[in-house]
Design a protein around this motif. Structure first.
Motif, mmCIF file in Angstrom:
data_model
loop_
_atom_site.group_PDB
_atom_site.id
_atom_site.type_symbol
_atom_site.label_atom_id
_atom_site.label_comp_id
_atom_site.label_asym_id
_atom_site.label_seq_id
_atom_site.Cartn_x
_atom_site.Cartn_y
_atom_site.Cartn_z
ATOM 1 N N GLY A 52 0.784 -1.173 -0.115
ATOM 2 C CA GLY A 52 0.042 0.064 -0.130
ATOM 3 C C GLY A 52 0.800 1.246 -0.070
ATOM 4 O O GLY A 52 0.245 2.399 0.310
ATOM 5 N N ILE A 53 1.994 1.145 -0.446
ATOM 6 C CA ILE A 53 3.164 2.321 -0.264
ATOM 7 C C ILE A 53 2.408 3.548 -1.361
ATOM 8 O O ILE A 53 2.641 4.742 -1.191
ATOM 9 N N VAL A 54 1.998 3.057 -2.484
ATOM 10 C CA VAL A 54 1.480 4.347 -3.585
ATOM 11 C C VAL A 54 0.394 4.838 -3.003
ATOM 12 O O VAL A 54 0.415 6.154 -2.927
ATOM 13 N N THR A 105 -4.723 1.028 9.358
ATOM 14 C CA THR A 105 -4.643 0.024 8.477
ATOM 15 C C THR A 105 -5.877 -0.287 7.646
ATOM 16 O O THR A 105 -6.936 0.479 7.788
ATOM 17 N N THR A 106 -5.635 -1.254 7.194
ATOM 18 C CA THR A 106 -6.703 -1.641 5.957
ATOM 19 C C THR A 106 -7.702 -2.650 6.395
ATOM 20 O O THR A 106 -7.247 -3.465 7.483
ATOM 21 N N SER A 124 -1.724 -2.104 3.763
ATOM 22 C CA SER A 124 -1.421 -3.352 2.915
ATOM 23 C C SER A 124 -2.749 -3.848 2.282
ATOM 24 O O SER A 124 -3.797 -3.728 2.985
ATOM 25 N N TRP A 125 -2.466 -4.611 1.208
ATOM 26 C CA TRP A 125 -3.729 -5.299 0.716
ATOM 27 C C TRP A 125 -3.831 -6.581 1.347
ATOM 28 O O TRP A 125 -4.931 -7.034 1.321
ATOM 29 N N PRO A 152 -10.746 0.873 3.881
ATOM 30 C CA PRO A 152 -10.869 0.007 2.757
ATOM 31 C C PRO A 152 -9.518 -0.125 1.920
ATOM 32 O O PRO A 152 -8.656 0.703 1.964
ATOM 33 N N VAL A 153 -9.254 -1.518 1.259
ATOM 34 C CA VAL A 153 -8.123 -1.527 0.538
ATOM 35 C C VAL A 153 -7.986 -0.609 -0.657
ATOM 36 O O VAL A 153 -8.885 -0.473 -1.239
#
Length: 385
Positions: free
Chosen positions: A213-215, A303-304, A282-283, A323-324
């Motif tokens: 999830g860095i982008v 976090t997600t 993170s996904w 949400p992711v």
């Protein structure tokens, strides 16, 4: 008769960073602990010996799918295990779990335990439809997991979603899987740090993989800084050779833009002390150690709502779930701390409380030892099968 335990890792750093406390406990209990890794440096060997264990080299290509190389390495590992004759093996990370478990079975090791710390790149859905190469890779890895895990006596998962997925896919027998809930942290070493409110500072710690999830973190940082330019964003972690790895030029462009600071792969603790809020968009995860460390230091978490991530959050208590792959929702959660900085201290205290309840490494290590050594006493008394 003391037990001999072989821990099979994909690199030496993971043994020391994530298994060090457990290795020390196993050695203190009288076990002979062999730490197998493919990339030992002199300082790593000294550190393993300092824990009371024995460093052992073996060959493994951590990334990539070269079947000839992998089969050759698995054969060599089987011969190594036959020579050292452990009473139990414990393998973690994808290739050690697959090839280490198969090698231990072929070497007739009496007790074989595997840990699935996350489903990994292959089973994590990306932001693009699966291409044919990814589909083929997923099928191959699924077949290898099925082959290996059917030969493990116990398969440990960090969260219930991963266990459910492996069972639904038929990768692990339903009676073999157990859920640990996080590998834990030393709460005496990771102690609460004073809350940071000026400037409000967000921190992400991860390998530099797109699926972390860095982008989205960068996109959210741009949005927050457009309204509050004094807010600080930190990114810790090294580049990674996995398929989802970010290029150095891309990360450096964010630094040059002034969106974030990137000191690279460094000691996390002093940077957590500078942070107001820990962020991991993170996904998918196992149960991230980085989040557990942040919670132990009294940091709120964003976090997600994804497997492994959601286990670290009581939404609205010690942080927020988003949400992711939703950078806008992530930015809104961040702005909540910027606009109401009193949340930093209140939610940080809740994080520490949850870490004490869920992630005490002493409790976790005792459970790991129980699952690893279960039944070995009888095996030793009867003689090796």
């Amino acid at each position: 008769m003391p037990k001999t335990i072989a821990l099979i890792a994909h690199h030496a750093g993971s043994l020391l960073n994530f298994r060090g406390d457990w290795i020390r406990d196993l050695c203190a209990s009288g076990a002979r602990v062999l730490c197998l890794a493919p990339d030992y440096r002199d300082e790593d060997r000294a550190a393993v010996r300092g824990l009371g264990a024995e460093p052992v080299d073996y060959s493994l290509q951590r990334t990539g799918m070269n079947p000839v190389r992998d089969l050759r390495d698995a054969w060599a590992l089987m011969r190594l295990l036959r020579r050292v004759q452990p009473d139990a093996t414990f393998a973690f990370s994808t290739k050690p779990v697959i090839y280490g478990t198969l090698a231990a079975w072929a070497a007739r090791v009496p007790r074989r335990v595997a840990m699935i710390e996350g489903v990994g790149f292959v089973f994590t859905d990306g932001d693009q439809p699966l291409g044919w190469k990814r589909r083929v890779l997923r099928r191959v890895v699924a077949w290898l997991y099925r082959l290996a895990l059917s030969r493990a006596h116990r398969v440990i998962f960090l969260n219930p979603d991963d266990r459910r997925e492996f069972e639904v896919r038929g990768l692990v027998p339903a009676d073999r899987g157990v859920v640990l809930g996080g590998i834990g942290v030393d709460l005496d070493a990771w102690t609460p740090a004073p809350p940071v409110r000026d400037p409000v500072t967000f921190l992400l710690v991860a390998r530099l993989l797109r699926e972390k999830g860095i982008v989205e973190y960068v996109q959210a940082a741009r949005e927050v800084r457009s309204r509050h330019p004094g807010v600080r964003f930190l990114l810790l972690g090294g580049l990674d050779s996995n398929p989802g790895g970010l290029a150095r030029a891309e990360v450096q462009s964010w630094v040059d833009e002034g969106v974030l600071e990137w000191p690279g792969h460094v000691d996390v603790r002093p940077w957590l002390a500078q942070a107001s809020v820990f962020v991991l968009p993170s996904w998918r995860e196992g149960v991230p150690r980085s989040t557990q460390e942040a919670m132990a230091m009294g940091r709120p978490v964003i976090t997600t709502d994804a497997p492994g991530c959601r286990e670290t959050i009581e939404d609205g208590v010690n942080g927020f779930r988003v949400p992711v792959r939703d950078a806008s929702a992530l930015a809104q959660a961040m702005l909540g701390f910027v606009q109401e900085p009193e949340r930093i201290e209140i939610m940080g205290a809740a994080s520490r409380r949850l870490a004490e309840e869920r992630f005490d490494v002493r409790r976790v290590n005792a459970l790991l030892s129980e699952w690893l050594l279960q039944g070995t006493a009888g095996v030793i008394q009867r003689g090796r099968a």
